[in-house]
Scaffold this motif. Sequence first.
Motif, PDB file in Angstrom:
ATOM      1  N   GLY A   8       0.755  -1.245   0.000  1.00  9.29           N
ATOM      2  CA  GLY A   8       0.000   0.000   0.000  1.00  9.29           C
ATOM      3  C   GLY A   8       0.792   1.307   0.000  1.00  9.29           C
ATOM      4  N   ASP A  47      -4.794  -1.700   1.665  1.00  9.37           N
ATOM      5  CA  ASP A  47      -3.961  -1.745   0.455  1.00  9.37           C
ATOM      6  C   ASP A  47      -4.835  -1.788  -0.804  1.00  9.37           C
ATOM      7  OD1 ASP A  47      -1.902  -1.720   2.232  1.00  9.37           O
ATOM      8  OD2 ASP A  47      -1.126  -3.712   1.763  1.00  9.37           O
ATOM      9  N   PRO A 220      12.785  -2.093  -2.301  1.00  5.04           N
ATOM     10  CA  PRO A 220      12.310  -1.003  -1.438  1.00  5.04           C
ATOM     11  C   PRO A 220      13.401  -0.500  -0.494  1.00  5.04           C
ATOM     12  CG  PRO A 220      11.604  -3.090  -0.530  1.00  5.04           C
ATOM     13  CD  PRO A 220      12.428  -3.415  -1.748  1.00  5.04           C
ATOM     14  N   SER A 228      11.027   3.872   3.632  1.00  2.00           N
ATOM     15  CA  SER A 228      10.127   4.275   4.714  1.00  2.00           C
ATOM     16  C   SER A 228       9.592   3.024   5.382  1.00  2.00           C
ATOM     17  CB  SER A 228       8.970   5.109   4.152  1.00  2.00           C
ATOM     18  OG  SER A 228       8.207   4.323   3.249  1.00  2.00           O
ATOM     19  N   ALA A 231      10.233  -2.125   7.235  1.00  4.24           N
ATOM     20  CA  ALA A 231      10.671  -3.316   6.471  1.00  4.24           C
ATOM     21  C   ALA A 231      11.966  -3.918   7.016  1.00  4.24           C
ATOM     22  CB  ALA A 231      10.821  -2.962   4.994  1.00  4.24           C
ATOM     23  N   MET A 285      11.202   7.667  -5.518  1.00  7.29           N
ATOM     24  CA  MET A 285      10.114   8.281  -6.282  1.00  7.29           C
ATOM     25  C   MET A 285       9.509   9.462  -5.530  1.00  7.29           C
ATOM     26  SD  MET A 285       8.296   4.813  -7.655  1.00  7.29           S
ATOM     27  CE  MET A 285       8.575   3.902  -6.147  1.00  7.29           C
TER      28      MET A 285
HETATM   29  P1  GDP Z   1       2.470  -0.730   3.192  1.00  2.00           P
HETATM   30  O1  GDP Z   1       1.432  -1.693   2.730  1.00  2.00           O
HETATM   31  O2  GDP Z   1       1.947   0.646   3.556  1.00  2.00           O
HETATM   32  O3  GDP Z   1       3.448  -1.304   4.152  1.00  2.00           O
HETATM   33  O4  GDP Z   1       3.287  -0.366   1.889  1.00  2.00           O
HETATM   34  P2  GDP Z   1       4.168  -1.210   0.886  1.00  2.00           P
HETATM   35  O5  GDP Z   1       4.526  -2.525   1.445  1.00  2.00           O
HETATM   36  O6  GDP Z   1       3.561  -1.143  -0.464  1.00  2.00           O
HETATM   37  O7  GDP Z   1       5.411  -0.262   0.804  1.00  2.00           O
HETATM   38  C1  GDP Z   1       6.298  -0.036   1.859  1.00  2.00           C
HETATM   39  C2  GDP Z   1       7.673   0.013   1.267  1.00  2.00           C
HETATM   40  O8  GDP Z   1       7.711   1.024   0.261  1.00  2.00           O
HETATM   41  C3  GDP Z   1       8.744   0.380   2.276  1.00  2.00           C
HETATM   42  O9  GDP Z   1       9.512  -0.749   2.544  1.00  2.00           O
HETATM   43  C4  GDP Z   1       9.537   1.491   1.567  1.00  2.00           C
HETATM   44  O10 GDP Z   1      10.922   1.282   1.643  1.00  2.00           O
HETATM   45  C5  GDP Z   1       9.048   1.426   0.130  1.00  2.00           C
HETATM   46  N1  GDP Z   1       9.073   2.734  -0.518  1.00  2.00           N
HETATM   47  C6  GDP Z   1       8.392   3.847  -0.154  1.00  2.00           C
HETATM   48  N2  GDP Z   1       8.723   4.865  -0.980  1.00  2.00           N
HETATM   49  C7  GDP Z   1       9.629   4.371  -1.886  1.00  2.00           C
HETATM   50  C8  GDP Z   1      10.339   4.949  -2.982  1.00  2.00           C
HETATM   51  O11 GDP Z   1      10.213   6.117  -3.321  1.00  2.00           O
HETATM   52  N3  GDP Z   1      11.168   4.113  -3.656  1.00  2.00           N
HETATM   53  C9  GDP Z   1      11.351   2.801  -3.329  1.00  2.00           C
HETATM   54  N4  GDP Z   1      12.206   2.079  -4.043  1.00  2.00           N
HETATM   55  N5  GDP Z   1      10.704   2.229  -2.286  1.00  2.00           N
HETATM   56  C10 GDP Z   1       9.842   3.013  -1.588  1.00  2.00           C
END
Ligand code: GDP
Length: 301
Positions: A8, A47, A220, A228, A231, A285
């Motif tokens: 998400g 998500d 990520p 962020s 993770a 990004m």
């Molecule tokens: P959640 O469901 O809110 O935990 O979101 P996701 O699992 O989709 O995304 C979280 C991950 O997005 C984190 O581990 C971040 O490191 C990664 N993330 C956030 N912004 C960026 C970015 O600009 N570039 C990359 N490569 N990763 C990002």
Amino acid sequence: MITILSGGTGTPKLIQGIKEIYPEEDITVIVNTVENEYFSGGYVAADCDTVMYTFADMIDDEFFYGIIGDTFKIRNILIEMGTTELLKIGDMDRAIKIQKTILLEEGKTLSEIVEHQKNKLGVKAKIIPMSDEDSEIKIITKEYGELKFHDFLIKHQCEAEVVEVQYSDVKPSSGLIQAIENADKIIIGPSNPITSIRPIIAIDGVEEALKEKEVIAVSPFLGEGAFSGPAAKFMNAFGFEASSIGVAELYKPFLKRFIIDTKDEKMKEEIEKIIPNVQTTNTFMKTLEDKINLAKFVLNE
Ligand code: GDP
């Protein structure tokens, strides 16, 4: 036809770029559902909603949560009346969640509900929740023992030391395996490898289907930390290094091309021992231009 595996935050950012350069009707997104839970009487599939709002250009992309310009009248009344809620849910966003709750009570599946809602919002991409079954994710911490995911994330601000992450096995939603088999390319966006992507790949039949496909992942991680969120803590708890090296280990059984940040060039050689095809580019990004550039790089366009 491309299929994207998403959580998400990180992947929806990439989706904002992809949808500018690729026909939306040819995109399918398989979305993590492991964090779904009831809050304040409403079913929250955060998500799924984030991905849906991203395609509908409604997402509050400061937080990748909720609807841009939403108001909080109901939340404020709830608070005045003595009901506090962990998640900050806006009024429009709450309406979407209330409808999910009503339709679930009527016996519809989450997949059917998301299909209905995304169509109503004019989204042409296909959005597939990974499962229609309830799943539960527990974060086992050193300080507080077992925590619900959102308690760890919001109440404890990700500060607790993570010992283990547990989630229940769920059946794939109908259409999930087919969405992988029918795709020309599979993109694993830069989402949390443990709490967003691993729950999808742990589903029966997913890993086998991925092995047959051109699977591309964006890391990520930048250096030893995630861009962020928590993770890194989750990777450590699973025994993986908290960096793109650990992500490569985790995705190794099926990954064909791995995209890491240019600033991690020094790790490239090490990662190539795990995944032969590693490429570097800017993966941070911040602007729409960054997102489009990364999308072009991922899709070779
Ligand atoms: P959640 O469901 O809110 O935990 O979101 P996701 O699992 O989709 O995304 C979280 C991950 O997005 C984190 O581990 C971040 O490191 C990664 N993330 C956030 N912004 C960026 C970015 O600009 N570039 C990359 N490569 N990763 C990002």
